[in-house]
Scaffold this motif. Structure first.
Motif, short mmCIF file in Angstrom:
data_model
loop_
_atom_site.label_atom_id
_atom_site.label_comp_id
_atom_site.label_asym_id
_atom_site.label_seq_id
_atom_site.Cartn_x
_atom_site.Cartn_y
_atom_site.Cartn_z
N ARG A 309 0.83 -1.20 0.00
CA ARG A 309 0.00 0.00 0.00
C ARG A 309 0.87 1.26 0.00
O ARG A 309 1.87 1.33 0.71
CB ARG A 309 -0.90 -0.03 1.24
CG ARG A 309 -1.96 1.04 1.29
CD ARG A 309 -2.81 0.83 2.52
NE ARG A 309 -3.77 1.90 2.72
CZ ARG A 309 -4.34 2.18 3.88
NH1 ARG A 309 -4.05 1.46 4.95
NH2 ARG A 309 -5.21 3.17 3.98
N ILE A 310 0.47 2.25 -0.81
CA ILE A 310 1.11 3.56 -0.81
C ILE A 310 0.00 4.60 -0.64
O ILE A 310 -0.95 4.64 -1.43
CB ILE A 310 1.88 3.83 -2.11
CG1 ILE A 310 2.99 2.78 -2.31
CG2 ILE A 310 2.49 5.23 -2.09
CD1 ILE A 310 3.73 2.94 -3.62
N VAL A 311 0.11 5.43 0.41
CA VAL A 311 -0.90 6.46 0.66
C VAL A 311 -0.33 7.82 0.28
O VAL A 311 0.88 8.01 0.17
CB VAL A 311 -1.37 6.44 2.13
CG1 VAL A 311 -2.11 5.14 2.44
CG2 VAL A 311 -0.19 6.63 3.08
N ILE A 312 -1.22 8.78 0.09
CA ILE A 312 -0.88 10.05 -0.55
C ILE A 312 -1.25 11.21 0.37
O ILE A 312 -2.32 11.22 0.98
CB ILE A 312 -1.64 10.20 -1.88
CG1 ILE A 312 -1.43 8.96 -2.77
CG2 ILE A 312 -1.23 11.48 -2.61
CD1 ILE A 312 -2.37 8.89 -3.96
N PHE A 381 8.32 3.49 13.93
CA PHE A 381 7.23 3.66 12.97
C PHE A 381 6.93 2.31 12.36
O PHE A 381 7.79 1.63 11.81
CB PHE A 381 7.62 4.66 11.88
CG PHE A 381 6.52 4.90 10.88
CD1 PHE A 381 5.33 5.50 11.27
CD2 PHE A 381 6.67 4.51 9.56
CE1 PHE A 381 4.31 5.70 10.37
CE2 PHE A 381 5.65 4.71 8.64
CZ PHE A 381 4.47 5.31 9.05
N PHE A 382 5.66 1.88 12.44
CA PHE A 382 5.28 0.50 12.16
C PHE A 382 3.88 0.48 11.57
O PHE A 382 2.94 0.95 12.21
CB PHE A 382 5.33 -0.31 13.47
CG PHE A 382 5.22 -1.80 13.31
CD1 PHE A 382 6.32 -2.55 12.89
CD2 PHE A 382 4.04 -2.45 13.58
CE1 PHE A 382 6.22 -3.93 12.75
CE2 PHE A 382 3.93 -3.81 13.45
CZ PHE A 382 5.03 -4.57 13.03
N THR A 383 3.75 -0.02 10.35
CA THR A 383 2.45 0.05 9.66
C THR A 383 1.70 -1.27 9.61
O THR A 383 0.66 -1.37 8.96
CB THR A 383 2.64 0.55 8.22
OG1 THR A 383 3.49 -0.37 7.51
CG2 THR A 383 3.26 1.93 8.21
N MET A 389 -2.00 3.29 7.89
CA MET A 389 -1.05 4.17 7.20
C MET A 389 -1.72 5.49 6.87
O MET A 389 -2.86 5.51 6.39
CB MET A 389 -0.56 3.54 5.89
CG MET A 389 0.26 2.28 6.04
SD MET A 389 0.77 1.61 4.44
CE MET A 389 1.87 2.90 3.89
N LEU A 390 -0.99 6.59 7.09
CA LEU A 390 -1.48 7.91 6.68
C LEU A 390 -0.31 8.87 6.60
O LEU A 390 0.70 8.72 7.29
CB LEU A 390 -2.55 8.44 7.65
CG LEU A 390 -2.11 8.77 9.09
CD1 LEU A 390 -1.65 10.23 9.22
CD2 LEU A 390 -3.28 8.52 10.05
N VAL A 391 -0.45 9.87 5.74
CA VAL A 391 0.47 11.00 5.68
C VAL A 391 -0.35 12.23 5.30
O VAL A 391 -1.13 12.20 4.35
CB VAL A 391 1.62 10.77 4.68
CG1 VAL A 391 1.11 10.46 3.27
CG2 VAL A 391 2.57 11.97 4.66
N ILE A 403 2.61 11.61 10.08
CA ILE A 403 2.48 10.27 9.53
C ILE A 403 1.93 9.36 10.61
O ILE A 403 2.14 9.59 11.81
CB ILE A 403 3.83 9.73 9.00
CG1 ILE A 403 4.86 9.65 10.12
CG2 ILE A 403 4.32 10.56 7.82
CD1 ILE A 403 6.14 8.95 9.71
N GLY A 404 1.23 8.34 10.20
CA GLY A 404 0.63 7.43 11.16
C GLY A 404 0.76 5.98 10.76
O GLY A 404 0.69 5.63 9.58
#
Length: 924
Positions: A309-312, A381-383, A389-391, A403-404
Motif C-alpha cells: 500500500r502507498i498512501v498520498i 514507525f510500524f504500519t 497508514m497515513l500522511v 504520519i501514522g
C-alpha cells in the motif's frame, strides 16, 4: 445494462481466484484470521462463500421481526420487553472514514468499519447514527463535494479490504459499493451502479473501497474517483455510472487479472489526480493525471521492486508538492513492534516541475532515513503490513507533516531531518508489567491510526481516526500533545464477548471484551456513565464469580487474570491464572466457571482441557502462568483439533461439562470435578462434519437439556437434546435457508436458554442479528428477530442471561452492548394481538411534521406513543393517555417535541401490547 471492459461502465465480472482480502499482517498476525476462517468457512470447500454477507442480509429480510408484530409465546401470550443500548458511549471502534464539513466544522461524519455511518453537529460532543439498522454497517471511506452550492453532497464507500475483524483475515465479508447523500449526510442512498445485482457473488470491484475523492475544480460535471480493489474508477455524473481509468481488468491465460490489491487516490484543488497501485498489479506504480483519463507514471527512481500500500498526502499550500508513504517489504526503514515483527516503509516527497510530471518534470526526495525509529517496545514507525497508514500536511505550515501507523508522529521540517520529529499519539513506550491493566496507550488517544485531518480554519487542531474511534487535539504544536476523545455516543465498539453476574438479581453489571480495546466493565444502569477498563489487548472471554466478588478476564491467545474489584468496579488486585503448560490457544479462547462453584474453572488449550479446583488459592500479583490447583483432563482428541466451546450444568446433575471442537465433535464429562471422570463422545450423526462448534447452552434446571450451535456457513446450525446427548433434533428452523443448511442462512455464533415463569425463551446470536423463540419445534422452529430497529443486522457474538430476574446482555461486533430484562411471561394481549398498532408514519423520513396513524383496539385503557434515540433513551412523549377505539392520528413535530435530527425509534404501547418502528428525522 452494465457492460464489461476497461473503458466501460464498471464491470460485473467476478474477480480472479487470486483475490485474498484481509491479508494477515495485523497486530496479531495470522492467528485471528485462521481462527475466524475456521469459524466461518464452508467445511466442504474450506472457503467463505463469496458474497455471503449480502446474501445473508437479503435472507434475513425475509424473517419475522419483533417490530412487525408482538412476540408471542407458546401459550399465545405476549412477551413485553425492550432492548436498551448500554454503551460503552465513550469508547470508539475501528474507524477508517472521517471528514469535516467545509461549511462548518461542528458537523463531522465518521464511519466504523462495522459500526455504520455517524454524524455529529456538535463538533464530536454527540453523535447520531445515520445508517439504518437494515443497512450494511460497513464504512471505509467518505468524501464531501466541497464546491460552492454543492456541499450538501457526500459519498461513502463500504468494504474493509484489510483487517475486517467482523469476518477475519481470509474469512472475509465484502462491502456493497457506495452510498450518496444530498442532504448533508442525513440520509443515504446506494449508488446502483456500484451495488450488486447478484447478491450471492462477489462480482464488483466496488464491493470494497479504499478511498473516495472528488474533483473540486470542475463546475460542468460531477467528477468522483474511487480507489478500489485493482482499479481506480471515475464517474463524471455524481456516481450514476463509472469507468475504469487506471488499472482494472486484464485478460491473461486462465482468466481475468486485476491490477493491484492496494490502491489510493487524491485530487488537488486544480483537479490534478494522483493515484497509486501496489506492485502485484499490471499497472503498478505512482501515477499523475490532469484530466482523470490519461495518466503518466511518476514513480521515483529508487522505487523498490516490491511494495504494497502507498498512501498520498497533498500539500494544501502548494499542491505541486505531494508526499507518498509506502509499505515496502524488505527495503527502506525497518520498524519492529514489541513482538519483534517487522514492517518496512518508504517516505518520498514529490514536486511537480513541468509537463506531465514524469522524468525531469518532477523532483523526488527520499526521506525514508528520517522515519522515526525510537526503539522497542512501541517507538518504531510500524504500519503492520499496510494495515494502518497515513500522511497529511498542515494547511497552515507546509513543513509540518504527520504520519501514522501504530503511532502518530509530527515533523516540523517535512521529515527532511530526523531531529524535528515528535511522537504524538498511538502507543506510549511503556513496557509490559505485572498488572492486568497496562497503560500502553498515549494518554487519551489510541494506537493504529487510519486517518488524520487538519482543521482548515484553526491552526494546531488535528483530528484522528483509529482503532479506538475519533480524537482531537487543539495543541498540535505542544511538546507533549494532549488529546480529547470525541467518542461520546459514537457506538462503534466491536465486542467479542460479554458477561454478567449470573447470581445477584437486579445487578446491572456488564463486562465485555472488545477488538483492540481491551476488556471494560460497567456497573451503571445508565449508558451515559463511563465504563472502566479491567483488561488490555483484544478482550476475550470474561466471567464473574458468584456475587461479583471476583472477575476473570482474558485477552487474545489465552492470557487470563483474576481481578478483585471494589464496589465501584475499580481494580483492587489482580493475578494471572491461566495454567502453565498449555501448548496453544485460539485467538479468542474459551473458559467458563462451574455454575455450581465459581471457584472452579474449565479452560480449553487447543485439544486439551484444563480444570482448576480453586482459583482463589492462586497467589495474587503473579505475572506468570499458574500451577496452583490446575490439572489436565485427558480428552483423547487429536493434537490438531481445537476445543472451541464449553458448557457446564448447575443442576440435575451439577458439574456436568459439555465441550465441542473445531471439527464438529461433542463430548460429555460427568462430574468434571473428579479426576476419575472420562469424557465420552456424544456427537450426533446429523452434526455437520468438520464444522466449528461455536456455543453450548446447558439448561440450568436440567443438565440433560442442551442446545449446541455451529457457526460455519452452509451447514445445519442448531441442535437440541433432552437426554444428555443420546439423541439430537435439528432446531434451526427458519434460520436455515434450506433443510440441509446450505444457501443464504446466517452464521450462528451463540445460544442461551432463559427460563421465565411458565415459559422458556431461547436466544440466538447470529451474523445478522439477535433471534428468539419460546417454542422448539424441530425443523419447523420459528425464530423471530429481536430489536430489528436497534440491534438490527449487526453481528451478535455472545449472549449472557440471569435466570433469577430475566436480565439479558448481548454483545455486538460494531454496535456495543445491549441489554433487557425479560419480565414474567404471560401478559395478556388485546384481541388484536398480532395485528399492527402503527398503521402508518407519513412522511418518513420526517421533516417539519409527520402524521402517525394508530389502530386502537376496543377496550384499550392506555395508549402511549414515545420516541427513543439509538441509545434507548427516551427523547419525547407524543401521547400518553386514553384514545377511542379505531383509526386515530397523532402528530410528531420534531421542533416542538425536542427530537434531534438522525435515526430514532417510535414506540407505541397499547396496554401491554407494543410495537416499534424506525424513524429518521431530517435536520434544518
Amino acid at each position: 445494462m452494465l457492460t464489461a471492459g476497461i473503458a466501460a461502465v464498471l464491470l460485473l465480472e467476478e474477480p480472479s481466484t487470486t483475490y485474498a482480502p484481509g491479508i494477515s499482517g495485523l497486530d496479531n498476525g495470522p492467528r485471528r484470521g485462521e481462527w475466524e476462517l475456521m469459524m466461518l468457512r464452508d467445511p466442504a470447500t474450506g472457503r467463505i462463500p463469496e458474497g455471503i454477507r449480502r446474501n445473508e442480509l437479503a435472507y434475513a429480510a425475509t424473517l419475522p421481526t419483533r417490530d412487525a408484530r408482538p412476540m408471542l409465546s407458546k401459550s399465545g401470550r405476549a412477551l413485553a420487553y425492550e432492548w436498551m443500548q448500554r454503551g460503552p458511549l465513550h469508547i470508539g471502534g475501528r474507524t477508517r472514514a472521517l471528514a469535516l464539513d467545509v461549511t462548518g466544522e461542528d458537523t463531522m461524519l465518521a464511519g466504523g468499519v462495522s459500526g455504520g455511518l455517524w454524524r455529529s453537529t456538535t463538533a464530536g460532543a454527540t453523535w447520531m447514527r445515520m445508517t439504518l439498522p437494515t443497512q450494511l454497517p460497513s464504512v471505509t471511506a467518505i468524501a464531501q463535494d466541497v464546491r460552492p452550492g454543492r456541499t450538501a453532497t457526500w459519498y461513502y464507500g463500504t468494504g474493509e479490504l484489510l483487517g475486517n475483524s467482523a469476518s477475519g483475515g481470509r474469512a472475509f465479508y465484502g462491502g456493497d459499493g457506495m452510498c450518496k447523500s444530498t442532504d448533508n449526510g442525513r440520509t443515504w442512498t446506494p449508488l446502483s451502479a456500484t451495488t450488486s445485482g447478484t447478491p450471492h457473488l462477489f462480482d464488483k470491484v466496488t464491493d470494497n473501497v479504499w478511498r473516495i475523492a472528488i474533483d473540486p475544480s470542475r463546475l460542468d460535471s460531477n467528477v468522483v474517483y474511487a480507489a478500489l480493489y485493482g482499479t481506480i474508477a471515475r464517474s463524471s455524473n455524481g456516481g450514476t455510472s463509472w469507468r475504469h481509468v487506471l488499472g482494472g481488468a486484464e485478460q491473461v491465460p486462465g482468466g481475468t487479472r486485476y491490477s493491484g490489491y492496494y490502491t489510493d487516490i487524491a485530487v488537488t484543488p486544480s483537479g490534478v489526480a494522483y493515484a497509486t497501485i501496489s506492485s502485484d498489479g499490471w499497472r503498478r506504480g505512482i501515477w499523475r493525471s490532469t484530466n482523470g483519463t490519461t495518466w503518466s507514471k511518476i514513480a521515483p527512481p529508487d522505487m523498490p521492486v516490491e511494495y504494497n500500500r502507498i498512501v498520498i498526502g497533498v500539500t494544501p499550500q502548494n499542491e505541486n508538492v505531494v508526499y507518498f508513504l509506502g509499505e515496502t517489504p524488505g527495503t527502506g526503514a525497518l520498524g519492529r513492534n514489541f513482538r519483534g515483527d517487522s514492517s518496512w516503509q518508504h517516505l518520498w516527497r514529490y514536486t511537480w516541475l513541468s509537463g506531465d510530471g514524469s522524468g525531469d518534470g518532477g523532483r523526488w526526495e527520499d526521506l525514508t532515513e528520517n522515519l522515526p525509529m525510537l526503539g522497542p517496545p512501541h517507538g518504531d514507525f510500524f504500519t503492520q503490513g499496510s494495515y494502518d497508514m497515513l500522511v497529511e500536511v498542515d494547511p497552515f505550515d507546509s513543513n509540518r507533516v504527520v504520519i501514522g501507523g501504530t503511532n502518530l508522529y509530527r515533523s516540523t521540517d517535512g521529515f527532511r531531518t530526523s531531529g524535528n520529529t515528535r511522537w504524538i499519539g498511538g502507543y506510549q513506550n511503556t513496557r509490559f508489567d505485572s498488572t492486568v491493566v497496562v497503560e500502553l496507550e498515549y494518554p487519551e488517544h489510541h494506537p493504529d491510526l487510519h486517518r488524520a485531518i487538519f482543521s482548515p480554519t484553526r491552526p494546531n487542531v488535528l483530528y484522528s481516526a483509529s482503532d479506538g474511534g475519533v480524537h482531537r487535539t487543539d495543541a498540535l504544536d505542544a511538546d507533549s500533545v494532549a488529546w480529547t476523545s470525541l467518542n461520546d455516543g459514537y457506538l462503534t465498539t466491536q465486542f467479542y464477548t460479554v458477561a454478567i453476574d449470573r447470581v445477584t438479581p437486579g445487578d446491572a453489571t456488564i463486562v465485555g471484551g472488545m477488538q483492540d480495546n481491551g476488556t471494560f466493565l460497567t456497573r451503571a444502569t445508565s449508558s451515559a456513565q463511563p465504563w472502566l477498563r479491567v483488561g488490555t489487548g483484544d478482550g476475550s472471554f470474561a466471567a464473574f464469580a458468584d456475587g461479583g466478588s471476583s472477575l476473570y478476564v482474558s485477552k487474545q491467545l489465552g492470557k487470563t487474570y483474576r481481578v478483585v474489584l471494589d464496589a465501584a468496579g475499580n481494580t483492587v488486585a489482580s493475578t494471572r491464572v491461566d495454567p502453565l503448560g498449555v501448548r496453544q490457544y485460539l485467538f479468542i479462547n474459551p473458559f467458563i466457571l462451574d455454575p455450581s462453584d465459581s471457584r472452579v474453572m474449565y479452560l480449553a488449550g487447543k485439544s486439551e482441557l484444563w480444570r482448576n479446583s480453586d482459583l482463589t488459592a492462586i497467589p495474587m500479583a503473579s505475572t506468570q502462568p499458574a500451577t496452583t490447583n490446575w490439572s489436565r483432563i485427558t480428552t483423547g482428541i487429536a493434537d490438531s483439533v481445537y476445543i472451541t466451546a464449553l458448557g457446564a450444568s448447575k443442576a440435575a446433575p451439577s458439574h456436568r461439562l459439555y465441550f465441542g471442537t473445531s471439527l464438529g465433535a461433542l463430548y460429555r464429562l460427568d462430574d468434571a470435578t473428579l479426576d476419575t471422570s472420562t469424557p465420552r463422545a456424544i456427537t450426533a450423526a446429523a452434526f455437520p462434519r468438520d464444522a466449528y462448534l461455536s456455543s453450548i447452552a446447558v439448561d440450568p434446571l436440567n443438565a440433560d437439556n442442551v442446545v449446541v450451535a455451529f457457526s460455519n456457513y452452509q451447514v445445519q446450525s442448531l441442535f437440541s437434546s433432552t437426554d444428555g446427548g443420546a439423541t439430537w433434533t435439528p432446531i434451526g428452523g427458519n434460520l436455515e435457508a434450506t433443510p440441509s443448511g446450505a444457501g443464504s442462512g446466517p452464521s450462528i455464533r451463540t445460544v442461551a436458554i432463559l427460563h421465565r415463569p411458565n415459559e422458556t425463551v431461547w436466544l440466538v446470536g447470529t451474523s445478522v442479528g439477535l433471534f428468539s423463540t419460546t417454542h422448539l419445534a424441530g425443523t419447523k422452529t420459528e425464530w423471530t428477530q429481536e430489536a430489528p430497529s436497534s440491534i438490527g443486522n449487526t453481528v451478535v457474538t455472545m449472549i449472557d442471561v440471569r435466570q433469577s430476574d430475566g436480565f439479558v446482555a448481548v454483545a455486538t461486533h460494531g454496535f456495543g452492548v445491549w441489554s433487557t430484562t425479560i419480565d414474567v411471561a404471560g401478559v395478556a394481549t388485546p384481541s388484536t394481538a398480532g395485528s399492527s398498532l402503527i398503521a402508518s408514519i407519513a412522511p418518513n423520513p420526517i421533516g417539519e411534521r409527520a402524521t402517525v396513524t394508530l389502530a386502537v383496539p376496543e377496550g384499550a385503557r392506555r395508549v402511549r406513543a414515545r420516541v427513543f434515540d439509538t441509545r434507548g433513551s427516551l427523547v419525547a412523549t407524543v401521547h400518553d393517555g386514553p384514545l377511542p377505539a379505531g383509526s386515530r392520528t397523532l402528530a410528531i413535530v420534531p421542533a416542538a417535541h425536542g427530537i434531534r435530527p438522525g435515526a430514532a425509534f417510535l414506540r407505541v404501547d397499547v396496554d401491554e401490547a407494543t410495537e416499534t418502528r424506525s424513524i429518521t428525522v431530517l435536520g434544518p
